[in-house]
Enzyme design. Structure first.
Site, PDB file in Angstrom:
ATOM      1  N   GLY A 127      -8.140  -4.309   1.386  1.00 40.47           N
ATOM      2  CA  GLY A 127      -8.208  -4.126  -0.068  1.00 40.47           C
ATOM      3  C   GLY A 127      -7.072  -3.251  -0.568  1.00 40.47           C
ATOM      4  O   GLY A 127      -7.296  -2.077  -0.887  1.00 40.47           O
ATOM      5  N   TYR A 128      -5.883  -3.817  -0.628  1.00 39.52           N
ATOM      6  CA  TYR A 128      -4.718  -3.088  -1.124  1.00 39.52           C
ATOM      7  C   TYR A 128      -4.265  -3.653  -2.481  1.00 39.52           C
ATOM      8  O   TYR A 128      -4.416  -3.023  -3.507  1.00 39.52           O
ATOM      9  CB  TYR A 128      -3.562  -3.174  -0.114  1.00 39.52           C
ATOM     10  CG  TYR A 128      -3.565  -2.110   0.966  1.00 39.52           C
ATOM     11  CD1 TYR A 128      -4.744  -1.525   1.421  1.00 39.52           C
ATOM     12  CD2 TYR A 128      -2.380  -1.705   1.565  1.00 39.52           C
ATOM     13  CE1 TYR A 128      -4.738  -0.567   2.416  1.00 39.52           C
ATOM     14  CE2 TYR A 128      -2.365  -0.744   2.564  1.00 39.52           C
ATOM     15  CZ  TYR A 128      -3.543  -0.177   2.985  1.00 39.52           C
ATOM     16  OH  TYR A 128      -3.520   0.780   3.968  1.00 39.52           O
ATOM     17  N   GLU A 248       1.480  -2.775  10.310  1.00 39.11           N
ATOM     18  CA  GLU A 248       1.468  -4.156   9.831  1.00 39.11           C
ATOM     19  C   GLU A 248       2.868  -4.749   9.859  1.00 39.11           C
ATOM     20  O   GLU A 248       3.073  -5.882  10.294  1.00 39.11           O
ATOM     21  CB  GLU A 248       0.904  -4.223   8.405  1.00 39.11           C
ATOM     22  CG  GLU A 248       0.861  -5.633   7.847  1.00 39.11           C
ATOM     23  CD  GLU A 248       0.363  -5.703   6.410  1.00 39.11           C
ATOM     24  OE1 GLU A 248       0.168  -6.836   5.925  1.00 39.11           O
ATOM     25  OE2 GLU A 248       0.200  -4.657   5.773  1.00 39.11           O
ATOM     26  N   SER A 385       6.906  -6.301  -0.335  1.00 37.19           N
ATOM     27  CA  SER A 385       7.964  -7.297  -0.494  1.00 37.19           C
ATOM     28  C   SER A 385       9.258  -6.827   0.160  1.00 37.19           C
ATOM     29  O   SER A 385       9.514  -5.629   0.305  1.00 37.19           O
ATOM     30  CB  SER A 385       8.203  -7.601  -1.977  1.00 37.19           C
ATOM     31  OG  SER A 385       8.867  -6.513  -2.591  1.00 37.19           O
ATOM     32  N   ASN A 386      10.087  -7.793   0.552  1.00 35.09           N
ATOM     33  CA  ASN A 386      11.333  -7.439   1.232  1.00 35.09           C
ATOM     34  C   ASN A 386      12.269  -6.627   0.349  1.00 35.09           C
ATOM     35  O   ASN A 386      13.090  -5.849   0.855  1.00 35.09           O
ATOM     36  CB  ASN A 386      12.022  -8.706   1.740  1.00 35.09           C
ATOM     37  CG  ASN A 386      11.358  -9.245   2.999  1.00 35.09           C
ATOM     38  OD1 ASN A 386      10.285  -8.783   3.390  1.00 35.09           O
ATOM     39  ND2 ASN A 386      11.982 -10.215   3.638  1.00 35.09           N
ATOM     40  N   GLU A 387      12.151  -6.799  -0.970  1.00 34.22           N
ATOM     41  CA  GLU A 387      12.957  -5.960  -1.870  1.00 34.22           C
ATOM     42  C   GLU A 387      12.568  -4.489  -1.724  1.00 34.22           C
ATOM     43  O   GLU A 387      13.423  -3.598  -1.672  1.00 34.22           O
ATOM     44  CB  GLU A 387      12.782  -6.419  -3.314  1.00 34.22           C
ATOM     45  CG  GLU A 387      13.424  -7.763  -3.642  1.00 34.22           C
ATOM     46  CD  GLU A 387      12.653  -8.949  -3.104  1.00 34.22           C
ATOM     47  OE1 GLU A 387      13.214 -10.049  -3.067  1.00 34.22           O
ATOM     48  OE2 GLU A 387      11.474  -8.779  -2.700  1.00 34.22           O
TER      49      GLU A 387
END
Length: 400
Positions: A127-128, A248, A385-387
């Site tokens: 739950g993030y 993760e 995200s990769n950004e």
């Protein structure tokens, strides 16, 4: 770092390989080989087969039920699981919430939850993310208000989480909640363990492009959570969240699985024809495959460097693994679709669900490729995200 396997390493690899080849049920082997969708029972069955062998939690310390393997042995095990085509062990319990409980949980939480994670008695979800808090996770608005009554101390949780993977199966959710709105947003977050069967919890499916039900919305309406389910200290959840995300992101690299996919890509390219010759012999396509394989080899070396730091939690270098691992996974799916050409386009949900023996379009190899491609569009987004990962690298590694 010595990259050559010792005789002991090779003996360990052979022992793992023999066990996996013998223990993997034929129906699960077929599902994985043909890229068919897995059901809850498929994941649980394989989890429990490994648990009986004592191998389901390769990274856990022996004191909590882990096998006590070295980082290299863990890498070999993951490599062999990919080679054998086993179902993945879902990381949400084993690799994500369990390390947080080990590092920051109470003794009672360790004693209760860790054995249930090992046995898969509890299925966990995360739950993030929220509708307004994805990459900017610290902006989350789900609240937990502490109260006391005749039954003791508890929290009342209200709010919404989204993109919650496999929440439709979950017994528990580890959840970031806001417990103080009067401080800097990162400082008012706590880490709660919430029973998914509690009154007030609602799960709604989000169907994806390939019609699969993998992610969900989760709603909390006056959900009562015992205060004993708070991990660590109140308002320190951001620290625990970052610790979890390090684990993760390291796992997202999935080098073993990508190496297995590379072998499948080459087999597909040998099958497909271009100008009367196998596609793998086409110079342009072969160059794409070679470039990707070189990148994958470089990523594997980087993973080995990171996991060799056995006494440290993953740091900002996990962001490097997450970026490159997710990008290479996407490129693998792109090249597979390119190799299969028009036969990757037809979509047969019944075949993917295992309801029919063969694809309606007479190409069982190509049938799952577009679904696989669409599913892997998410890899550069989840886990941060990769950004955002590039910002972490710039700030924490390069000092910019």
């Amino acid at each position: 770092m010595d990259l050559d396997y010792t005789d002991d390493d090779l003996a360990f690899r052979d022992r793992v390989r023999a066990f996996l080849d013998a223990a993997l049920p034929p129906d699960l082997r077929r599902k994985m080989h043909e890229r068919l969708r897995l059901e809850k029972d498929d994941y649980v069955r394989w989890h429990r087969i490994l648990a009986r062998q004592g191998w389901v939690a390769p990274g856990w310390p022996v004191e909590y039920g882990g096998p006590g393997w070295t980082p290299l042995q863990r890498h070999i095990f993951e490599d062999e699981c990919a080679r054998a085509g086993t179902p993945p062990i879902l990381p949400l319990g084993i690799s994500m919430v369990a390390p947080v409980i080990m590092a920051f949980g109470s003794q009672a939480q360790k004693d209760y939850y860790l054995p249930r994670i090992l046995s898969c008695e509890d299925w966990w979800c995360q739950g993030y993310s929220e509708p307004g808090a994805g990459s900017d996770l610290a902006s989350l608005k789900t609240t937990a208000v502490r109260a006391t009554d005749a039954e003791g101390e508890h929290y009342i949780v209200n709010g919404q989480k989204t993109w919650t993977t496999l929440a439709q199966h979950a017994d528990m959710i580890f959840c970031l909640v806001r417990t103080d709105s009067g401080v800097r947003k990162q400082e008012g977050i706590s880490f709660l363990l919430i029973d998914m069967h509690a009154p007030g919890v609602t799960v709604r499916p989000i169907l994806m492009l390939d019609e699969d039900h993998e992610v969900n919305e989760v709603f909390f309406e006056n959900v009562r959570v015992p205060a004993a389910n708070l991990v660590g200290q109140e308002n320190k959840g951001w620290t625990y969240a970052k610790y979890l995300l390090g684990h993760e992101r390291t796992g997202i690299a999935a080098v073993g699985r990508s190496k297995h996919e590379m072998a499948r890509l080459k087999a597909l390219a040998r099958r497909e024809q271009k100008g009367g010759r196998p596609l793998i012999e086409d110079p342009l396509f072969a160059a794409k495959v070679a470039d990707l394989e070189i990148e994958l080899m470089a990523l594997e070396m980087t993973v080995l460097r990171v996991i060799s730091q056995a006494d440290q939690a993953p740091g900002p270098e996990a962001s490097v693994l997450k970026i490159r691992g997710s990008e290479l996974q996407q490129r693998l799916t792109e090249l597979m679709v390119e190799a299969a050409g028009p036969m990757a386009l037809p979509f047969d949900p019944a075949y993917l669900a295992g309801e029919t023996a063969h694809s309606a379009f007479d190409d069982d190899v190509a049938a799952p490729l577009l679904s696989h491609y669409f599913n892997y569009r998410k890899t550069t987004i989840y886990g941060g995200s990769n950004e955002i990962q590039r910002n972490i690298i710039a700030q924490m590694i390069l000092g910019l």
